[in-house]
Design an enzyme around this catalytic site. Structure first.
Site, short mmCIF file in Angstrom:
data_model
loop_
_atom_site.label_atom_id
_atom_site.label_comp_id
_atom_site.label_asym_id
_atom_site.label_seq_id
_atom_site.Cartn_x
_atom_site.Cartn_y
_atom_site.Cartn_z
N LYS A 65 9.69 -21.49 23.01
CA LYS A 65 10.41 -20.04 22.91
C LYS A 65 11.05 -19.83 24.20
O LYS A 65 10.73 -20.32 25.15
CB LYS A 65 9.38 -18.95 22.54
CG LYS A 65 8.99 -19.18 21.39
CD LYS A 65 8.55 -17.91 20.45
CE LYS A 65 7.75 -18.05 19.18
NZ LYS A 65 8.46 -18.34 18.12
N HIS A 84 4.61 -27.02 11.46
CA HIS A 84 5.98 -27.30 11.17
C HIS A 84 6.26 -28.57 11.97
O HIS A 84 6.62 -29.84 11.30
CB HIS A 84 6.73 -26.59 11.89
CG HIS A 84 6.78 -24.98 11.37
ND1 HIS A 84 6.45 -24.73 10.16
CD2 HIS A 84 6.97 -23.99 11.82
CE1 HIS A 84 6.46 -23.57 9.74
NE2 HIS A 84 6.66 -22.83 10.92
N ARG A 94 0.83 -1.12 0.16
CA ARG A 94 -0.03 0.11 0.16
C ARG A 94 0.74 1.18 -0.08
O ARG A 94 0.36 2.41 -0.28
CB ARG A 94 -0.78 -0.06 1.19
CG ARG A 94 -2.14 -0.81 1.14
CD ARG A 94 -3.11 -0.92 2.05
NE ARG A 94 -2.25 -1.57 3.37
CZ ARG A 94 -3.13 -1.42 4.65
NH1 ARG A 94 -4.44 -1.47 4.76
NH2 ARG A 94 -2.45 -2.05 5.46
N LYS A 153 1.28 -19.64 6.39
CA LYS A 153 0.50 -20.06 7.52
C LYS A 153 0.34 -18.79 8.47
O LYS A 153 1.17 -17.74 8.27
CB LYS A 153 1.25 -21.00 8.30
CG LYS A 153 2.55 -20.51 9.05
CD LYS A 153 3.02 -21.55 10.13
CE LYS A 153 2.56 -20.94 11.54
NZ LYS A 153 3.72 -20.03 11.87
N ASP A 170 0.78 -22.10 16.40
CA ASP A 170 2.03 -21.46 15.94
C ASP A 170 2.92 -22.39 15.41
O ASP A 170 3.75 -22.38 14.38
CB ASP A 170 2.83 -20.45 16.54
CG ASP A 170 3.82 -19.74 15.81
OD1 ASP A 170 3.37 -19.19 14.94
OD2 ASP A 170 4.93 -19.90 16.46
N HIS A 191 7.29 -23.38 5.76
CA HIS A 191 8.73 -23.24 5.20
C HIS A 191 9.65 -24.39 5.66
O HIS A 191 10.91 -24.51 5.14
CB HIS A 191 9.28 -21.76 5.58
CG HIS A 191 9.67 -21.64 7.06
ND1 HIS A 191 8.75 -21.26 8.12
CD2 HIS A 191 10.99 -21.65 8.01
CE1 HIS A 191 9.34 -21.28 8.98
NE2 HIS A 191 10.61 -21.55 9.14
C1 BG6 Z 1 7.23 -19.58 12.28
C2 BG6 Z 1 6.77 -19.08 13.70
O1 BG6 Z 1 6.32 -20.32 11.46
O2 BG6 Z 1 8.44 -20.49 12.40
C3 BG6 Z 1 7.63 -18.63 14.29
O3 BG6 Z 1 5.53 -18.49 13.37
C4 BG6 Z 1 9.01 -19.35 14.65
O4 BG6 Z 1 7.02 -18.36 15.84
C5 BG6 Z 1 9.38 -19.52 13.01
O5 BG6 Z 1 9.88 -18.66 15.23
C6 BG6 Z 1 10.61 -20.85 13.45
O6 BG6 Z 1 11.11 -21.13 12.19
P1 BG6 Z 1 12.74 -21.44 12.04
O7 BG6 Z 1 12.88 -21.61 10.52
O8 BG6 Z 1 13.48 -20.12 12.28
O9 BG6 Z 1 12.83 -22.68 12.74
#
Ligand code: BG6
Length: 490
Positions: free
Chosen positions: A336, A238, A49, A146, A233, A176
């Site tokens: 975390k 993942h 934007r 996501k 999350d 990812h």
């Molecule tokens: C994301 C989460 O999908 O993956 C984050 O939303 C997380 O909270 C992150 O920190 C971790 O990704 P990676 O590749 O650093 O392990």
């Protein structure tokens, strides 16, 4: 095999000034380009934007790309070639006039990709706007990050809104983790060797552990995170993806549906979580103040600014009710502000059925273990028992030796840059191959199981237990696995 899909001729990133686009997507596209992977003539369009000029936009992505290239520097010729592909369009695509402006910018491109690097609340209106403006053609592709929903119901609604504009074979739901080198190597390890498959079941495997530990806290992401927590999350996506790749049956080929059918079967065999399982099989935690990496770290509630019952840590036992995995617990934990950043899968094999060594040899015996490290280091290591070299006066002594595949990485060259997980995924999108993306029924099945966990927690009124930042979560996480006679492998 299905027909080979055509290559995209334009890559549009909506939300192009956001963090993900700037730090991950554009640098990934640059590296793909400099390695010769982008189709000749393909244009890249950043859309947001803000009224940012093309030059200022390019300056910003140049800086983030320089960061990503370190310790190497950008190749000036490669950057010039890349920059020549890039344009910027200021538009609010959720509105008809913004979509019309985007349509003009897309121009004559016949196979555009639309990457929604946007807040999920915009996915549905943007897809509707793309459809209304004629940009959602029968060949154009859409990419979603996501979270795809917050629970099964919202996920279904979101998927339905996207399906109204794009057919499923043109929808790329990114996780990812599926772009990480070792995750893909897990597929090679399992299905390019005959060695493991006969042992890959409840006859030889005692249990599986999956740990995704982060040192980072939530910080200023709390407005998003507080609604989701570690379960939604990290675990819903993942971690369940990793579990699927470990547990799935061999697919007949790497066709998108062959692989994804097998993953859905795994998700369908996850034993539903019930209230009765909450106390014995799950732990929720939330970090308090502490020290991580030698730095003091605030409590989550301090970052959040008020007390909250969102978990920043979850550990649980999952069971797969099928022939291969009956009786093999899968212990999952993620959090975390843990002491180190580490993503690790451990396949713990059973011990030998009978030891012939006696005495000290018996004490030395450790069951075999396959350790798959995804980050920070990539490695696959098999612990094998071995004779301790030399002489002893009483019996044979044993030792465990790791057989490591970390050497494999050096074939790419000792200074090989570690690819961003998005690079292989973006390349698959350009080529129209959905194998490494999450299919609609897959994401919904994962939500269905995760909803069961969340419901069980709320029925049992299970609130997160505090843990100090820089520790491995609440004490209950250790008690959980010990209750089942196992221990976390550090
Ligand atoms: C994301 C989460 O999908 O993956 C984050 O939303 C997380 O909270 C992150 O920190 C971790 O990704 P990676 O590749 O650093 O392990």
């Amino acid at each position: 095999m299905t027909a080979i899909p055509a290559q995209a001729d334009m890559f549009v990133i909506l939300g192009a000034t956001g963090d993900l686009a700037q730090r991950m997507l554009f640098p990934s596209l640059y590296f793909l380009d400099s390695d010769g992977f982008l189709p000749a003539g393909m244009r890249l369009l950043g859309v947001a934007r803000g009224q940012v000029g093309r030059e200022a936009f390019l300056d910003a992505i140049r800086l983030t790309t320089i960061e990503r290239a370190k310790p190497a520097s950008l190749d000036p010729a490669a950057w010039e070639r890349f920059a020549a592909r890039v344009d910027y369009c200021s538009a609010d695509v959720a509105k008809p006039e913004g979509a019309a402006k985007l349509k003009r910018a897309v121009g004559a491109a016949t196979l555009p990709v639309f990457y929604l690097s946007l807040s999920p609340s915009l996915f549905a209106p943007v897809c509707a706007a793309l459809k209304a403006s004629g940009l959602a053609t029968p060949v154009s592709r859409v990419v979603m990050e996501k979270p795809v929903g917050h629970d099964l119901e919202s996920s279904r609604a979101l998927n339905a809104a996207v399906a109204d504009a794009f057919s499923e074979d043109r929808v790329f739901r990114i996780d990812h983790y599926l772009g990480k080198e070792t995750v893909q190597n897990l597929i090679a390890l399992r299905f390019a060797n005959t060695l493991f498959e006969p042992l890959w079941n409840n006859l030889a495997i005692d249990h599986v552990q999956i740990t995704v530990a982060e040192t980072a806290g939530v910080g200023d992401r709390w407005p998003y995170y507080d609604e989701y927590g570690a379960l939604r999350d990290m675990l819903q996506n993942h971690m369940l993806q990793l579990l699927c790749l470990v547990a799935m049956e061999p697919p007949s080929d790497l066709d998108p549906d062959s692989v994804r059918n097998e993953k859905v079967k795994v998700l369908r065999s996850l034993r539903p979580f019930t209230r009765a399982m909450v106390v014995n099989s799950s732990v929720r935690g939330q970090y308090g103040a502490g020290v991580v990496d030698g730095q003091t770290a605030s409590a989550y509630e301090t970052e959040r600014g008020q007390p909250t019952t969102t978990e920043t840590f979850v550990a649980l036992r999952a069971d797969l009710d099928n022939w291969r995995w009956a009786g093999v617990p899968f212990f999952l934990r993620t959090g975390k502000r843990l002491p180190e950043r580490r993503t690790r899968i451990v396949i713990q094999f059973k011990g030998v059925p009978h030891s012939i060594f006696g005495g000290s040899g018996d004490d030395d015996l450790i069951p075999n273990r396959l350790i798959i490290d995804l980050q920070p280091d990539e490695d696959i290591e098999l612990l094998l028992m071995n004779k301790l070299p030399g002489l002893t006066d009483r019996g044979m002594r044993l030792q465990s030796l790791p057989l490591s595949l970390s050497l494999a990485r050096s074939y790419a060259g000792p200074n090989a840059r570690r690819r961003i997980a998005y690079e292989p995924l973006l390349l698959e999108i350009l080529n129209g191959i959905t194998t490494l993306f999450v299919r609609r029924d897959e994401v919904e099945q994962a939500w269905s199981w995760v909803d069961g966990v969340a419901d069980a927690w709320s029925e049992a009124a299970l609130t997160p237990k505090p843990y100090a930042a820089g520790t491995w979560g609440p004490a209950g996480a250790f008690a959980l696995i010990e209750r089942f006679g196992r221990a976390w492998y550090e």
